[in-house]
Design an enzyme around this catalytic site. Structure first.
Site, short mmCIF file in Angstrom:
data_model
loop_
_atom_site.label_atom_id
_atom_site.label_comp_id
_atom_site.label_asym_id
_atom_site.label_seq_id
_atom_site.Cartn_x
_atom_site.Cartn_y
_atom_site.Cartn_z
N TYR A 74 6.46 7.04 13.77
CA TYR A 74 6.53 6.11 12.64
C TYR A 74 5.23 6.14 11.84
O TYR A 74 5.25 6.30 10.62
CB TYR A 74 6.82 4.70 13.16
CG TYR A 74 6.92 3.65 12.09
CD1 TYR A 74 8.04 3.59 11.27
CD2 TYR A 74 5.92 2.72 11.90
CE1 TYR A 74 8.15 2.62 10.28
CE2 TYR A 74 6.01 1.74 10.92
CZ TYR A 74 7.13 1.69 10.11
OH TYR A 74 7.24 0.73 9.15
N LYS A 106 4.51 7.41 7.92
CA LYS A 106 3.95 6.47 6.94
C LYS A 106 2.62 6.97 6.39
O LYS A 106 2.33 6.79 5.21
CB LYS A 106 3.80 5.07 7.55
CG LYS A 106 5.13 4.44 7.93
CD LYS A 106 6.02 4.29 6.71
CE LYS A 106 7.30 3.55 7.02
NZ LYS A 106 8.04 3.22 5.79
#
Length: 153
Positions: A102, A106
């Site tokens: 994740y 990002k």
């Protein structure tokens, strides 16, 4: 005033993003503001997350938004106006344990949109990134004492 139109899009399905962008532009002629706000997250140790899941998260959180942005961008450039917003995450700036895939997706998105911001200045197109801290992204309250387990569903 335009009648609203609902167009479903799985942002991680990169092949259909271009078609959806064309459909939007054919329907309305232009996009004044593009807000990239889709996301997929997973919680787990690096060694327990499959490469397949890493790729799916990267498709949803990085390739999806940039594919949609690149599809809409030529129209904004030709009109010399527009605003692009990326709703990202604080984990695009600071990674934390058990969120490697994740956080990586990002970080990549922040890097892309930072570069895009500099490139679009000459066309008067505004590019913004918003990096909120942890948010609750489901529709029900977590059970008391079970916040961590509930937030990542």
């Amino acid at each position: 005033t335009y009648m609203p139109k609902l167009i479903l899009l799985d942002i991680s399905d990169i092949d259909c993003v271009q078609d959806v962008a064309k459909e939007i532009l054919n329907c309305y002629g232009c996009v004044d503001i593009l807000i990239n706000n889709a996301s997929m997250k997973v919680k787990g140790a690096v060694q327990s997350i499959s490469l397949e899941l890493d790729k799916k998260i990267m498709d949803a959180n990085y390739f999806g938004p940039i594919t949609l942005t690149k599809a809409i961008l030529p129209n904004m450039i030709s009109r010399r106006t527009g605003q692009i917003v990326l709703i990202n995450s604080i984990q695009g700036k600071i990674g934390i344990p058990f969120r490697a895939a994740y956080a990586a997706s990002k970080h990549a998105a922040v890097g892309f949109f930072d570069c895009l911001r500099a490139e679009m200045e000459e066309f008067d197109i505004s590019v913004s990134t918003v990096n909120p801290t942890f948010i609750c992204s489901y529709h029900c309250q977590p059970a008391p004492g079970n916040w961590e387990a509930s937030i990542w569903k």
